[in-house]
Each structure stands twice: as structure tokens, then as C-alpha cells.
Design a protein around this motif. Structure first.
Motif, mmCIF file in Angstrom:
data_model
loop_
_atom_site.group_PDB
_atom_site.id
_atom_site.type_symbol
_atom_site.label_atom_id
_atom_site.label_comp_id
_atom_site.label_asym_id
_atom_site.label_seq_id
_atom_site.Cartn_x
_atom_site.Cartn_y
_atom_site.Cartn_z
ATOM 1 N N UNK A 69 28.630 2.649 27.225
ATOM 2 C CA UNK A 69 29.602 3.732 27.387
ATOM 3 C C UNK A 69 30.703 3.337 28.367
ATOM 4 N N UNK A 70 30.346 2.631 29.431
ATOM 5 C CA UNK A 70 31.345 2.181 30.403
ATOM 6 C C UNK A 70 32.367 1.275 29.719
ATOM 7 N N UNK A 71 31.913 0.336 28.906
ATOM 8 C CA UNK A 71 32.834 -0.578 28.221
ATOM 9 C C UNK A 71 33.773 0.178 27.297
ATOM 10 N N UNK A 72 33.244 1.152 26.575
ATOM 11 C CA UNK A 72 34.082 1.924 25.655
ATOM 12 C C UNK A 72 35.095 2.764 26.415
ATOM 13 N N UNK A 73 34.656 3.425 27.486
ATOM 14 C CA UNK A 73 35.578 4.248 28.280
ATOM 15 C C UNK A 73 36.682 3.395 28.889
ATOM 16 N N UNK A 74 36.353 2.195 29.337
ATOM 17 C CA UNK A 74 37.356 1.320 29.925
ATOM 18 C C UNK A 74 38.401 0.919 28.895
#
Length: 831
Positions: A354-359
Motif C-alpha cells: 500500500x505504501x508503494x502504491x500511495x507513493x
């Protein structure tokens, strides 16, 4: 609510199929179950699964009925026999995941993906993040130790194109068979790794935290068709009449899935294993009959918990255990700590995705937020741990406003976890993405006049769905599988869908729930015991009585002084000198089971207590077991609750037997006559005391001769026979008069009048059936009994009590001491 196209069941009977109880065994039970009064058999998953599986949720082949159970021929024979006795079949379906079996070749589609990688036509089946590290490979965390230590255990069978590791087998990428082992391993489409890497490095969606179950993308129409073809064919052929859907919260779009399934089945009766919390409602748009019934369980169980007594029991628990607030001393703090632990440790890989997608999304925004990965990570964690439900449904219009408000409240709390207010803007980004909105755009219209490109739209849709999926896993693991075991005040309240912080519910809450169910979901499922309940209904009924006599429970433990506490020795690494929490849990477990002193009881109680200790994760765990501690706990169970020191439990059991009887019969009658379709778990038509799996998944055993004796006029000789007579009477009434209980029926509370009115729960179905039962019967006796409390049966009649044959005129006010003179429950009908 969606009404089924075919008649709904009047009652279902769950059978836990396994190699020791195949279709043929179920077929032999059909005459007895038809005589009992159910309308449908409810079968655990029937598709091909891992060999030896006792549950069937580890599917490996959607195209075949499980051979170990008798295959499709055996299923069709069971259906034919059931049909000949007037019964249909409801089957459990597992859309969310498949097994990563051992050897991997048991799962044909997965085998091809491991061999051919993203180019495989089956790659679209599985929820794999090929860009999530590992050089574009799928991480398989199956090794017993670090890769370097395990190299000697690899065997390359070049002629077969297979790589072997102990009992595992993996396909070799074509052309790599002759490479040296290090290069061969690096050249595969999968990366074999130490099992401990799963929590932080996994790049496929799994079922909760079980890496042996890989997520399936049933949102893809092609995948849906391939994985549901056999089940839908059996529905069209008339073999299957209804469906139970396992874990819909794991899906990208549960509502869309149910709509497609509804179309495929022609609208057959379908219930979903959706667990509701608090005042949460099932999305009204879902094309199903309702839930599997854990919400009903919560409202039934709550009636038999004394609110004042449960508070006093907590005081005794606190004195006995002396827990820290976040280790069982306060429910909310215990849940919050468990949630932080799970989201930080067990679900680290899911959060990082999720962190990678949000970034990526933030970097494309018209006004990039410059959010550091740590800030996005913290925002995600702080939002997730504050959700009071399993998951939001951002795309469902019937839930949009409710879920937006819920996420707004969670975001307010999450911002407070940041020291620098400007950095807390990461929470705003995560909040908007979880709701499916563009960054900085509350109305979600694209933002600043720009239209998101396809990659951005895909990322935003992926984030919203994956946030919801992760929320579901977090709630299940932190509440059901952790906090429930760290807060054992009253074990009967630590049940799926329950609220140990507020275990008691009054008659008004129960009646409101039933009225709403009849109005909105009249053919929803209801349950009291399942293959997943941590304690069967009758175990919980026994334990609930302790809320009515907390001082007696305190005195029982106090009479044993130091012997009541499990001492584990000061030399145990990280364990401490004693464990009063596991001791409290062990004593209640033994009381709930009614375990006799000696080996038989201990062999059931000890594994359940050890499982509880491992799930709690405070002194031992599944991944870091403490052998000395676990040995001490086992010895304590054998010598204490199930040994010579357990005599006070037997005395308490005898003293409380009349009140246990009232709870057991009262809960059963509520379940069988309230709105919805009751599902009976195998064996629960009689007294059924079972603990957490595997104790509750033993092959079913039946007593047709006992039912025949009761039908022949024999009086029940014990509580088990009394429950069987009550169950058969209510089930046969439902089958004989389905219109009194179905979608067109009505529900009306019947209020008792007098000083003990709160101890009576009564209601009328369709003006023709009246259920009457006693709650908190011990407190009732202690306050002098019913006195002049009466119940006015509805006009009409005469009303015949189906268990005794006595008749009561309609409209008359009858004293409850007379009405319930023979039993704590009564079932009246005006036929």
C-alpha cells in the motif's frame, strides 16, 4: 436484500466433510436428519483440496469434486438420496483463495505460473505483485531456514523438470535444468526463501497471514468463470440448491462478486460469511439472503450475560490476573495494542504494498505531497488500527456515507499520532485514497481539471480495494485471533462477532435486532455453533452462568490458593514465574467443557489452552514457541482443572446445573424460532460441548435411536435428550409451517408483566407461534422467582404447548411460574 428464486431452506444442518466422513457417511445420515426436521444439508467445501484436509478450504482444483470424499459421483448420489427424503444441499464455496500445496503440482494453475511466470495464462488468476521486489519473481517462503543453510537439501530432477526440497516440488523454468544450483535458483520465476521472510517480503495476497493460501482474483470475469464453473454446473443440474460464501471481505468487490454469482445461480439462496460489528449493517445492495449468522449469535448470547455480574467478574479477574491495561486489563486498549502488533509485524508486507502504491499516486498528483515513505506507512497504520469494522466499502453507494464518516473519525485520531502537523497530511492522502477519491479532491472528480490517466486510475482502484482487504485481515487477526485470547474475563463473550468489552445485551436489543432482520433480511442465516466458533453454544451457555455468580467463581479459585495458578519456573526464558491469565482461562475452559477429572478431559482442554496461549502471543507463540512454558501449562491442566485439584469445579457444576439447563434450552429455542434460517452444526441437536478447532471438527456422530425413543413417547432422561426433543419439535414445526417463519412472516415481541419481567423473553411469529424462555435464571431464583409476573398470550388460540401438550386460552394473562413450571422454555402454536 435479494429474495431467492427458489424456496429458502427452513433449516440447514452443517456437515464437516473430510476423509473420515465422506459423502457416503453423509448419505447414511440422511434418513435421521430428515426425521430431525431440517430441510437442507449444509456441506463444507466439496471441491478438490489438499489431501487429508479436515476442512476443505485449501482448494487446489476448481474443476473437480474432491476424490477423497467420493468425487462427483458420490456427491450426486448424496444429492439423490437427500432429495428422496425431501432434503436439498447447500454447499460452502471458497472464492477468495487457493492452496499453495506441498507439492505445488497439486495446484495445476499455480504450477504453470511458477513455471512460466507472468506470461502464463493462469498468471491473471492470482493476486501477485510481480513488481514488488525479488527481481520480478514470486516469493515462496517455504524453507525451514536461510537459503544458504538449506542448499544441501535441494535436488534437481532435470529429466522431470522438477526441483525438489524435502516434500516440496517446484517446476523448473524451461531451459534452466542444467544450470549450476545457485544460477538455477536465481533463474526461476519464483524465489524460494526462509519462511520468516513472509511477513515482510511476501508479494502475493494471502488469506489473513496464512502464506499457504494465495489470493485469487475472482473480480476478473474469466477467473470467476473458471473457478465457479463446476459449482454452477452442479447448481444447474439440481445437485446444489444453495450456497454459503466464505470470507467475502477478502474480495476486491464483494458486491460485484455476489451480483455475478446471483446471475450465475439463477438467484439461489445464498448467505455470506460477513461478520458485522456493533451497529454495522450488511450492505443493502448485496445480492444475497443475508449473513451466515454470527450477528444472530451475538444477540442470543448477550441475553444470557448478567450486566452487573459480568462487571463484578471483571473485578475478580483483575484481582486474580493483575493484567496491564493493554494486556487484558482494558478491552479497548488490549485491542489497540494487538492491532498495532499485527499491522506492524504480521501484515508488514501488505502495508508496504500500500505504501508503494500511495507513493506513486502522490507523485502524480497536481500538487505532489512530498510524503516520505515512513509518513505514508505511519498514516496507513494509524488509520487501519482505528477502524471499528472489518472493512469499509468505498464503492458501495449504500455504505458510502457511513464509511466516509467512519474513516473521517479514524483520520482525526490518526493525525494526532504525528508530532509535526504538516507531516500529518499523509493521513489526508491515505484517507482520500481509501475512499476511492483523487488526492485533494473531496468530490473525487479527477482534480484540478485534470483527468487521471489509466495507470493512475488503476492505482487508485487498487489502493482502495487493497486497503479494505488489509483492514479485514487486520481486524480478524488482531481481535478474533489475538485480543480475544488476551482478555479471557468471560470466555463465552470471546466469540466471532462478539464484544467482550460489552458482553451483555438486554431483551430490547434482541427484539430490535429480530424486527430489523425480519424486515430487511428475513431469510438470513443464523448460527450458534460452527466449525469456526471458539467454543460451542453449550460450552458458552455454561460459562455465561458465571456472570450470574461471580463471587462463587472467585471463591472456587480462592479455595485452591496458590495451586490455582500455573507456575512455570523462574528459569523459563521470557516466561516469568507464573501465569495467572492462562490459569484463569484454563479453569473457565474446563468448567465450560464440563471436563471430568482425568485424561479424557485434559486431552481436550490442554490443546485448547495451549492454542489460546500461542494466539495471545504474550508468553509463547506459533512462530516463537517456548517449550518449557508450554510443558508447564500442559502439566498444570492435567493436575489442576482436569486433575485432582479440579474437584471444586465438579461441585460448582452440580450446583449450577439447573441454570445451565435454562441457558442451553433457551439459546436453542431462540435460534430455532427467531427470524432467519437456523443452521445447526453437526451434533448440536443434542448437548454439544466442543472447543476450538480441531476439537470441534471431529467426524459427526448421530443418535437416531434416541430420537426414535423420544418420538415413541419416552421422557428425556438428561439435558442432551431434552435438547434433542426441543430441537426436533421446533424444526418440524418450521418445516410443516414455513409461512410462519419465512420472508412473509411477522415478528412481534410479547412483553411479560410483573416484577421479574426482564427475566422472560417472548415473541410471536405470524400470530401463530409463541416462544417463551427464561434468562438469567440464577438471578431470578436468588430474587425470589417469578412472584406474580405473568405473560399474556396473543388473542386467538387456543395455544397448545408443543412439548407438553397443555393448552392455554388466547388473550389470558398466565403466571410464568405456572407457564414454565415444567421447563425453563415453552413453545406454543395455534394450529
Amino acid at each position: 436484500m435479494t429474495q431467492p428464486s427458489s424456496p429458502s431452506p427452513t433449516a440447514t444442518y452443517r456437515l464437516q466433510l473430510q476423509p473420515d466422513f465422506p459423502f457416503a457417511a453423509a448419505e447414511r445420515a440422511v434418513p435421521h436428519l430428515a426425521e430431525l426436521g431440517v430441510s437442507h444439508l449444509h456441506l463444507s467445501p466439496v471441491l478438490e483440496s489438499v489431501p487429508g484436509s479436515t476442512h476443505g478450504y485449501d482448494v487446489v482444483d476448481h474443476t473437480a469434486v474432491r476424490a477423497e470424499l467420493g468425487g462427483e459421483r458420490g456427491l450426486r448420489q448424496l444429492a439423490a438420496t437427500a432429495r428422496a427424503h425431501g432434503l436439498g444441499l447447500v454447499v460452502d464455496v471458497v472464492p477468495n483463495h487457493m492452496a499453495v500445496p506441498q507439492p505445488a503440482g497439486l495446484n495445476g494453475p499455480l504450477w504453470e505460473v511458477l513455471r512460466d511466470g507472468p506470461a502464463s495464462p493462469y498468471a491473471r488468476w492470482f493476486d501477485i505483485d510481480w513488481d514488488g521486489g525479488h527481481d520480478g519473481r514470486l516469493l515462496l517462503p517455504v524453507l525451514g531456514g536461510p537459503l544458504g543453510d538449506e542448499l544441501p537439501h535441494f535436488v534437481v530432477a532435470a529429466g522431470d523438470g522438477v526441483l525438489r526440497y524435502h516434500d516440496h516440488a517446484f517446476p523448473l523454468r524451461p531451459g534452466t535444468e542444467e544450470l549450476p544450483l545457485p544460477r538455477l535458483l536465481a533463474s526461476q520465476w519464483y524465489r524460494l526463501a526462509w519462511w520468516r521472510l513472509a511477513r515482510s517480503e511476501l508479494n502475493y495476497r494471502r488469506f489473513f497471514t496464512i502464506s499457504e493460501l494465495i489470493g485469487v482474483r475472482v473480480e476478473d470475469p474469466e477467473v470467476f468463470d473458471a473457478t465457479h464453473g463446476t459449482v454452477l454446473r452442479l447448481v444447474r443440474d439440481g445437485v446444489i440448491d444453495g450456497l454459503r460464501i466464505d470470507h467475502p471481505d477478502g474480495l476486491v468487490d464483494p458486491g460485484g462478486y455476489l451480483a455475478r454469482l446471483h446471475e450465475g445461480t439463477g438467484g439461489r439462496w445464498t448467505v455470506v460469511e460477513k461478520i458485522l460489528t456493533g451497529d454495522e449493517r450488511l450492505p443493502a445492495s448485496w445480492a444475497c439472503a443475508g449473513t451466515t449468522g454470527y450477528d444472530a449469535l451475538r444477540h442470543i448470547d448477550g441475553l444470557f450475560v448478567c450486566p452487573q455480574g459480568s462487571g463484578r467478574l471483571f473485578s475478580h479477574y483483575r484481582d486474580f490476573v493483575t493484567p496491564l491495561a493493554d494486556e487484558g486489563g482494558d478491552w479497548e486498549e488490549t485491542v489497540r495494542r494487538a492491532a498495532y502488533e499485527v499491522v506492524t509485524h504480521d501484515l508488514a508486507a501488505e502495508v508496504e504494498r500500500l505504501v508503494r502504491t500511495a507513493a506513486r499516486i502522490s507523485g502524480r498528483a497536481p500538487r505532489p505531497g512530498d510524503h516520505a515513505p515512513w509518513a505514508l506507512r505511519q498514516a496507513l497504520r494509524e488509520l487501519l488500527v482505528r477502524l471499528p469494522v472489518y472493512r469499509p466499502y468505498a464503492a458501495d453507494a449504500t455504505r458510502a456515507a457511513t464509511d466516509a464518516a467512519m474513516l473521517g473519525r479514524a483520520a482525526t485520531g490518526a493525525r494526532g499520532a504525528f508530532r509535526v502537523p504538516e507531516e500529518a497530511r499523509a493521513v489526508d492522502l491515505i484517507h482520500d485514497l481509501a475512499l476511492g477519491r483523487c488526492p485533494d479532491e473531496p468530490d473525487g472528480d479527477g482534480g484540478h481539471g485534470d483527468t487521471p490517466d489509466a495507470a493512475d486510475r488503476a492505482d487508485r482502484a487498487d489502493f482502495a480495494a487493497r486497503f479494505a482487504q488489509t483492514a479485514s485481515a487486520l481486524h480478524a487477526k488482531s481481535v478474533e485471533d489475538t485480543a480475544f485470547y488476551r482478555y479471557p474475563v468471560l470466555l463465552s463473550a470471546c466469540e466471532v462477532g462478539g464484544d467482550p468489552g460489552e458482553p451483555a445485551l438486554g431483551p430490547d436489543a434482541f427484539h430490535a435486532y429480530c424486527a430489523r432482520a425480519q424486515r430487511d433480511w428475513p431469510t438470513t442465516g443464523t448460527v450458534l455453533s460452527t466449525h469456526d466458533t471458539k467454543r460451542s453454544a453449550d460450552v458458552r451457555a455454561r460459562i455465561a452462568v458465571l456472570s450470574e455468580c461471580p463471587d462463587r467463581w472467585r471463591d472456587v479459585l480462592g479455595s485452591m490458593a496458590e495451586a490455582a495458578v500455573c507456575g512455570v519456573g523462574s528459569g523459563v526464558d521470557g516466561a516469568g514465574p507464573a501465569d495467572p491469565m492462562v490459569s484463569w482461562l484454563a479453569w473457565q475452559t474446563a468448567f465450560g467443557l464440563g471436563a471430568p477429572a482425568g485424561g479424557a478431559g485434559a486431552e481436550r482442554v490442554a490443546p485448547a489452552v495451549l492454542k489460546a496461549a500461542r494466539e495471545a502471543g504474550l508468553r509463547t507463540s506459533w512462530t516463537e514457541p517456548r517449550a518449557d512454558y508450554e510443558e508447564a501449562v500442559t502439566e498444570f491442566v492435567h493436575s489442576g482443572p482436569c486433575g485432582p485439584l479440579g474437584a471444586p469445579l465438579a461441585a460448582l457444576d452440580a450446583e449450577l446445573a439447573p441454570f445451565v439447563r435454562a441457558n442451553v434450552l433457551g439459546a436453542a429455542l431462540l435460534h430455532l424460532t427467531m427470524p432467519g434460517v437456523p443452521d445447526l452444526y453437526q451434533g448440536s441437536e443434542r448437548l454439544h460441548t466442543a472447543l476450538v478447532d480441531p476439537d470441534n471438527r471431529a467426524p459427526a456422530r448421530f443418535r437416531p435411536e434416541l430420537l426414535a425413543e423420544l418420538d415413541g413417547g419416552a421422557a428425556p432422561l438428561d439435558l442432551s435428550a431434552e435438547k434433542l426433543r426441543l430441537t426436533a419439535t421446533a424444526l418440524r414445526l418450521r418445516r410443516r409451517r414455513p409461512e410462519w417463519f419465512g420472508a412473509a412472516a411477522s415478528y412481534e415481541p410479547v412483553r411479560a408483566e410483573g416484577p421479574a419481567a426482564d427475566h422472560c423473553v417472548a415473541f410471536c411469529r405470524s400470530g401463530r407461534v409463541v416462544t417463551v424462555l427464561t434468562r438469567l435464571s440464577l438471578r431470578l431464583v436468588e430474587t425470589g422467582g417469578w412472584w406474580d409476573t405473568g405473560l399474556r398470550l396473543p388473542p386467538g388460540g387456543p395455544w397448545r404447548e408443543l412439548l407438553t401438550g397443555r393448552e392455554v386460552p388466547g388473550g389470558a394473562l398466565v403466571g410464568l411460574s405456572e407457564l414454565l413450571a415444567d421447563a425453563p422454555v415453552a413453545l406454543f402454536a395455534a394450529e
